[in-house]
Scaffold this motif. Structure first.
Motif, PDB file in Angstrom:
ATOM      1  N   ALA A 137      -3.831  -7.490   4.569  1.00 24.87           N
ATOM      2  CA  ALA A 137      -4.424  -6.529   3.644  1.00 24.87           C
ATOM      3  C   ALA A 137      -3.402  -5.517   3.150  1.00 24.87           C
ATOM      4  O   ALA A 137      -3.573  -4.929   2.085  1.00 24.87           O
ATOM      5  CB  ALA A 137      -5.580  -5.804   4.327  1.00 24.87           C
ATOM      6  N   ALA A 138      -2.361  -5.275   3.945  1.00 18.77           N
ATOM      7  CA  ALA A 138      -1.315  -4.340   3.533  1.00 18.77           C
ATOM      8  C   ALA A 138      -0.049  -4.647   4.302  1.00 18.77           C
ATOM      9  O   ALA A 138      -0.106  -5.112   5.436  1.00 18.77           O
ATOM     10  CB  ALA A 138      -1.757  -2.899   3.811  1.00 18.77           C
ATOM     11  N   GLN A 139       1.113  -4.378   3.679  1.00 18.20           N
ATOM     12  CA  GLN A 139       2.378  -4.621   4.363  1.00 18.20           C
ATOM     13  C   GLN A 139       3.474  -3.793   3.700  1.00 18.20           C
ATOM     14  O   GLN A 139       3.470  -3.610   2.483  1.00 18.20           O
ATOM     15  CB  GLN A 139       2.739  -6.108   4.311  1.00 18.20           C
ATOM     16  CG  GLN A 139       4.047  -6.436   5.019  1.00 18.20           C
ATOM     17  CD  GLN A 139       4.347  -7.919   5.039  1.00 18.20           C
ATOM     18  OE1 GLN A 139       4.660  -8.450   6.069  1.00 18.20           O
ATOM     19  NE2 GLN A 139       4.249  -8.573   3.910  1.00 18.20           N
ATOM     20  N   GLY A 140       4.405  -3.288   4.490  1.00 25.03           N
ATOM     21  CA  GLY A 140       5.531  -2.551   3.943  1.00 25.03           C
ATOM     22  C   GLY A 140       6.130  -1.625   4.978  1.00 25.03           C
ATOM     23  O   GLY A 140       5.792  -1.723   6.170  1.00 25.03           O
ATOM     24  N   THR A 141       6.996  -0.728   4.522  1.00 23.14           N
ATOM     25  CA  THR A 141       7.514   0.262   5.486  1.00 23.14           C
ATOM     26  C   THR A 141       6.375   1.205   5.820  1.00 23.14           C
ATOM     27  O   THR A 141       5.385   1.289   5.078  1.00 23.14           O
ATOM     28  CB  THR A 141       8.682   1.065   4.883  1.00 23.14           C
ATOM     29  OG1 THR A 141       8.177   1.807   3.775  1.00 23.14           O
ATOM     30  CG2 THR A 141       9.817   0.157   4.426  1.00 23.14           C
ATOM     31  N   LEU A 142       6.563   1.937   6.909  1.00 19.92           N
ATOM     32  CA  LEU A 142       5.491   2.851   7.339  1.00 19.92           C
ATOM     33  C   LEU A 142       5.169   3.836   6.214  1.00 19.92           C
ATOM     34  O   LEU A 142       3.986   4.091   5.915  1.00 19.92           O
ATOM     35  CB  LEU A 142       5.926   3.598   8.609  1.00 19.92           C
ATOM     36  CG  LEU A 142       4.921   4.584   9.191  1.00 19.92           C
ATOM     37  CD1 LEU A 142       3.642   3.887   9.620  1.00 19.92           C
ATOM     38  CD2 LEU A 142       5.517   5.333  10.378  1.00 19.92           C
ATOM     39  N   ALA A 143       6.209   4.349   5.579  1.00 22.35           N
ATOM     40  CA  ALA A 143       6.001   5.335   4.510  1.00 22.35           C
ATOM     41  C   ALA A 143       5.242   4.707   3.347  1.00 22.35           C
ATOM     42  O   ALA A 143       4.345   5.346   2.771  1.00 22.35           O
ATOM     43  CB  ALA A 143       7.345   5.866   4.050  1.00 22.35           C
ATOM     44  N   GLU A 144       5.607   3.481   2.980  1.00 19.22           N
ATOM     45  CA  GLU A 144       4.936   2.811   1.861  1.00 19.22           C
ATOM     46  C   GLU A 144       3.448   2.611   2.138  1.00 19.22           C
ATOM     47  O   GLU A 144       2.599   2.860   1.292  1.00 19.22           O
ATOM     48  CB  GLU A 144       5.576   1.448   1.587  1.00 19.22           C
ATOM     49  CG  GLU A 144       6.933   1.520   0.905  1.00 19.22           C
ATOM     50  CD  GLU A 144       7.650   0.178   0.965  1.00 19.22           C
ATOM     51  OE1 GLU A 144       8.769   0.112   0.438  1.00 19.22           O
ATOM     52  OE2 GLU A 144       7.119  -0.793   1.546  1.00 19.22           O
ATOM     53  N   ILE A 171      -8.429   2.610   8.795  1.00 23.12           N
ATOM     54  CA  ILE A 171      -9.889   2.581   8.667  1.00 23.12           C
ATOM     55  C   ILE A 171     -10.301   2.252   7.228  1.00 23.12           C
ATOM     56  O   ILE A 171     -11.212   1.472   6.987  1.00 23.12           O
ATOM     57  CB  ILE A 171     -10.503   3.912   9.152  1.00 23.12           C
ATOM     58  CG1 ILE A 171     -10.355   3.985  10.683  1.00 23.12           C
ATOM     59  CG2 ILE A 171     -11.981   4.017   8.771  1.00 23.12           C
ATOM     60  CD1 ILE A 171     -10.706   5.306  11.284  1.00 23.12           C
ATOM     61  N   ARG A 172      -9.580   2.797   6.267  1.00 20.48           N
ATOM     62  CA  ARG A 172      -9.881   2.481   4.872  1.00 20.48           C
ATOM     63  C   ARG A 172      -9.644   0.999   4.588  1.00 20.48           C
ATOM     64  O   ARG A 172     -10.412   0.358   3.863  1.00 20.48           O
ATOM     65  CB  ARG A 172      -8.976   3.284   3.943  1.00 20.48           C
ATOM     66  CG  ARG A 172      -9.489   4.679   3.728  1.00 20.48           C
ATOM     67  CD  ARG A 172      -8.709   5.321   2.618  1.00 20.48           C
ATOM     68  NE  ARG A 172      -9.050   6.721   2.508  1.00 20.48           N
ATOM     69  CZ  ARG A 172      -8.570   7.516   1.595  1.00 20.48           C
ATOM     70  NH1 ARG A 172      -7.709   7.070   0.711  1.00 20.48           N
ATOM     71  NH2 ARG A 172      -8.926   8.778   1.549  1.00 20.48           N
ATOM     72  N   THR A 173      -8.549   0.492   5.146  1.00 20.74           N
ATOM     73  CA  THR A 173      -8.181  -0.897   4.838  1.00 20.74           C
ATOM     74  C   THR A 173      -9.133  -1.898   5.470  1.00 20.74           C
ATOM     75  O   THR A 173      -9.523  -2.878   4.837  1.00 20.74           O
ATOM     76  CB  THR A 173      -6.739  -1.181   5.330  1.00 20.74           C
ATOM     77  OG1 THR A 173      -5.895  -0.161   4.846  1.00 20.74           O
ATOM     78  CG2 THR A 173      -6.252  -2.541   4.843  1.00 20.74           C
ATOM     79  N   VAL A 174      -9.468  -1.661   6.729  1.00 22.90           N
ATOM     80  CA  VAL A 174     -10.316  -2.652   7.410  1.00 22.90           C
ATOM     81  C   VAL A 174     -11.795  -2.345   7.196  1.00 22.90           C
ATOM     82  O   VAL A 174     -12.648  -3.185   7.491  1.00 22.90           O
ATOM     83  CB  VAL A 174     -10.009  -2.763   8.919  1.00 22.90           C
ATOM     84  CG1 VAL A 174      -8.561  -3.093   9.136  1.00 22.90           C
ATOM     85  CG2 VAL A 174     -10.394  -1.493   9.659  1.00 22.90           C
ATOM     86  N   GLY A 175     -12.100  -1.114   6.718  1.00 26.29           N
ATOM     87  CA  GLY A 175     -13.486  -0.757   6.433  1.00 26.29           C
ATOM     88  C   GLY A 175     -14.202  -0.269   7.671  1.00 26.29           C
ATOM     89  O   GLY A 175     -14.108  -0.882   8.727  1.00 26.29           O
TER      90      GLY A 175
END
Lengths: 254, 549
Positions: A215-222, A234-238
């Motif tokens: 659902a999401a991937q990148g550096t921690l800051a990104e 919580i937003r990403t997994v709902g």
């Protein structure tokens, strides 16, 4: 950028149901990668596929530049794994466990013994080195399992829930050791955990998996942006749970 | 929720019948879940088969016990009445104890696991004892046998005395079960400390050697020793007290039987109490005893390569198992006893082959004794089993190392038993020694090759206890019987030829040839077993590393 782990369309079906679907991971070498997801999202299945324990139904995985499907043994020699359920022989002492583990990775007995002693010291297990593992506490087992995963000097470390069920002191000790190893450029770490506060403090990269899909991937800051990792997670997994139903009898005594 | 405010009323009193029912249900569900797993159906069949064998056999023996009891009650007094009574109680006690300590399926209830619940531990312990009686086909066999004795006595002389006799039988069964539990607790404690085990092994060897040295050249000494050893019958106090009571009851002396019955009941209660206190103390110690092993990474066994490390791990696992110690304790003195008592009783003129049979028998028995290690090779790994799939070792190497460790134990047992038998019974001709070695080494690859498939196909998380029931599933036990019987049948063929032609060297040749064939079969079968192991990773890890048993 050299990648320690690169997957394309990695999929695993169980009885026709996808546990992991079309996963495209990119884990740079030297990264401390936190792989997050709710229970049953497919984290352990992913680790099993990346360590050669489980064949993917489709897709491709390259670990340390080697195609897993072609040469799983070469990958196994260069990675260390702390699986979810740990992998320890209960009737060996901590010292024997580490030495024999090293020998199984091809180290000479003397060298394996030397490294075992060093690891026992570093993991603060030296005083209990002669106890059988069956006598170890959960935290000591976690530390020992980490030692087993490190003894052959892997370039990539897979840690499945390394902080689960252990106290804050043990978490802190393990965290410092792992950060030190990554800071020295000694290895790449791929870790799953539910302890988001700890993950947020130590990882450099994050991937979030939900229902088998990235659902999401990148550096921690990104990934995090202006939010905390927990909020993003919580937003990403709902978070679809409403009020807790019932249980009104709780607190009324017995 | 409708249960609001009902919390207090919904709770059963601690240790009440409802809690015990829940405990029984929990164990029943765990058993059901185990039987519903892949491989569960054959296990049900194996269990049923055990009952199918035990019950008709029990009924047949019950009829014999009934006839013996009938005659003894009719005679009333004298040797003809007392000998069948002694044979009944001491025979049942001895077999019950030996089988329960070695073979029986008595599923030791882990008291520690239940301490967290509000159930009095004594009730949990009692439940475990009752379950060990109710769920054991062997116990059904002995209970039928005792019921036969009761039936014979009832037909011979009906009357109120039968109530006392029934009490004797019930108290005898209860005390025997309790004594088995006590012996298990004592053995578990004794075998927990490595140093204690080593000292015990050494003491038994020194003791046997001392007795043999003392009696050598003094023909009467051993007889005197045995007369003195009659007092040892009180070690089997459930049988001794029940015998005392039954002898009086058979002779129509009910009043004289009362002190025996009281003593039997008291002994039973005391035995249960001591066994329970020991079990509870162990449970509260949290395992206690903390055995220790190598405390540094240095040292270890100087064996080369990965296979060396694999073998070291496997051998240490085998050596740290209490069954290995127990076998090393029991087998050599037993072999010495056979050589001492059996060989002199063979009729003069029997051939050399017959004289060599005990040593040849121990060559085969050593493999049977070590069978838990080659029929359930992954049983003690727990989470460690995951290592075989994480580290860069070939599954074939893993199986080979396990087989080598099991073979090493079996070879050590055989060597110790043969040495003891030869020391007592005198030297064997060289062909017999060669034949015994050929038999032991030759049959091994057949057993190990077949055992690998059983280990991979039907693994079971095993406890480090002396009970075989805790180490092998009934299905694996059955498979073991078939494998050993088949191999023994094949290795019996050279015996037939050797005896017919009175040519002992045929044994050496025949067994060596069969062994060579076995080695080829083993080499061919190992890759198949290894591929099977790789394919069955998940069910194997579920079985050995799961925690629901």
């Amino acid at each position: 950028m050299t990648l320690a782990i690169e997957t394309e369309g990695l999929t695993r079906l169980f009885d026709g149901r996808a546990a992991v679907e079309g996963l495209a991971l990119s884990v740079p070498e030297g990264a401390f990668y936190g792989f997050l997801g709710p229970n049953g999202a497919g984290k352990s299945t992913t680790i099993k596929m990346l360590t050669g324990l489980l064949a993917p139904t489709s897709g491709r995985a390259q670990v340390l530049g080697t195609d897993l499907a072609h040469d799983p043994l070469s990958v196994k020699r260069r990675v260390g794994v702390v699986p979810d359920g740990l992998a320890l022989f209960e009737r060996l002492s901590g010292a024997e466990q580490l030495r024999i583990h090293g020998q199984l990775y091809g180290l000479e007995r003397r060298e394996a013994g030397r490294r075992a002693d060093e690891l026992l010291g570093a993991l603060e297990l030296a005083d209990d080195a002669g106890k059988l593992v069956s006598e170890y506490s959960h935290g000591m087992r976690k530390k020992l399992a980490l030692g087993c995963a490190l003894i052959h000097g892997p370039r990539l470390l897979f840690l499945d829930e390394p902080f689960e069920g252990i106290d804050a002191v043990a978490v802190s000790g393990i965290r410092r050791l792992l950060q030190d190893l990554v800071a020295r450029g000694a290895l790449t770490i791929f870790l799953t955990s539910h302890v988001l506060e700890v993950v947020e403090r130590i990882v450099t990269h994050v991937g979030i998996i939900r229902e088998g899909r990235l659902a999401a991937q990148g550096t921690l800051a990104e990934v995090r942006g202006e939010l905390t990792l927990e909020e993003v997670f919580i937003r990403t997994v709902g978070d679809e749970r409403g009020e807790v139903p019932g249980l009104s009898w709780l607190g009324e005594g017995t | 929720m409708s249960a609001a405010g009902e919390g207090g009323g919904a709770l059963a009193p601690p240790g009440g019948l409802a809690t015990l029912r829940a405990l029984a249900e929990l164990r029943w569900l765990l058993l059901l879940r185990r039987l519903r797993r892949p491989g569960g159906v054959p296990e049900v069949v194996a269990r049923v088969a055990l009952y199918v064998i035990a019950i008709p056999a029990g009924l047949a023996f019950a009829a014999l016990a009934g006839v013996g009891s009938f005659q003894a009650v009719r005679i009333g007094r004298g040797l003809q009445a007392t000998v069948p009574v002694a044979a009944l109680f001491f025979g049942v006690w001895q077999t019950w104890t030996v089988v329960s300590l070695s073979i029986s399926e008595r599923d030791a209830l882990d008291l520690r696991r239940f301490l967290v619940y509000p159930i009095p531990p004594a009730q949990v312990f009692g439940h475990g004892l009752a379950a060990s009686l109710a769920g054991d086909p062997f116990a059904a066999f002995w209970c039928l046998l005792l019921a036969g004795a009761f039936g014979g006595a009832a037909v011979a002389r009906p009357g109120a005395w039968l109530l006392l006799f029934a009490l004797v039988l019930v108290a005898f069964v209860a005390t025997t079960v309790a004594l088995v539990a006590l012996l298990q607790e004592l053995l578990a404690r004794l075998l927990r400390g490595r140093r204690a085990r080593e000292l015990l092994v050494a003491a038994v060897y020194v003791g046997v050697a001392g007795i043999l040295a003392w009696t050598a050249g003094h023909p009467g000494a051993l007889l005197r020793l045995l007369r003195g050893a009659r007092a040892l019958r009180w070690l089997a106090y459930p049988a001794a007290l029940a015998e005392g009571a039954a002898v009086e009851l058979y002779a129509s002396r009910a009043l004289a039987a009362l002190p025996w019955i009281a003593a039997l009941v008291l002994a039973g209660v005391a035995t249960v109490w001591v066994a329970y206190r020991l079990a509870l103390a162990s449970a509260r110690e949290g395992g206690g005893g903390a055995p220790r092993a190598a405390a540094t990474g240095g040292g270890g066994w100087p064996l080369p390569g990965r296979l060396g490390a694999l073998f070291e791990k496997e051998a240490k696992y085998v050596l740290r198992h209490p069954v290995a110690t127990l076998l090393l304790l029991i087998l050599p003195p037993f072999a010495a006893l056979v050589a001492w008592k059996v060989l002199p009783r063979l009729p003069p003129g029997t051939g050399e082959i017959v004289h060599a049979l005990p040593v040849l028998g121990f060559a085969l028995y050593a493999h049977m004794a070590a069978q838990i290690f080659w029929l359930n090779a992954f049983g003690w790994e727990r989470g460690g089993g995951r290592v075989w799939f994480l580290v860069p070792v070939a599954p074939a190497e893993v199986l080979l190392a396990k087989n080598l460790a099991a073979y090493a134990l079996s070879a050590a047992l055989f060597a110790a038993a043969a040495t003891a038998a030869i020391a007592v019974g005198g030297p064997l001709p060289s062909w017999a020694l060669l034949a015994a070695v050929a038999l032991h080494a030759g049959i091994a690859p057949w057993l190990l090759a077949a055992g690998n498939f059983v280990s991979v196909l039907n693994p079971r998380a095993a406890a480090s206890t002396v009970q075989r029931g805790g180490s092998l599933s009934p299905l694996s036990s059955l498979a073991g019987m078939v494998i050993v019987s088949g191999a023994a049948g094949a290795f019996a063929i050279p015996v037939v030829f050797a005896v017919r032609r009175d040519a002992p060297w045929l044994l050496v040749l025949g067994w060596a040839a069969l062994g060579l064939a076995g080695a080829i079969v083993y080499r061919l079968a190992l890759p198949f077993a290894a591929r099977l192991l790789a394919r069955r990773r998940e069910p194997l890890l579920d079985a050995i590393a799961g925690d629901d048993d």
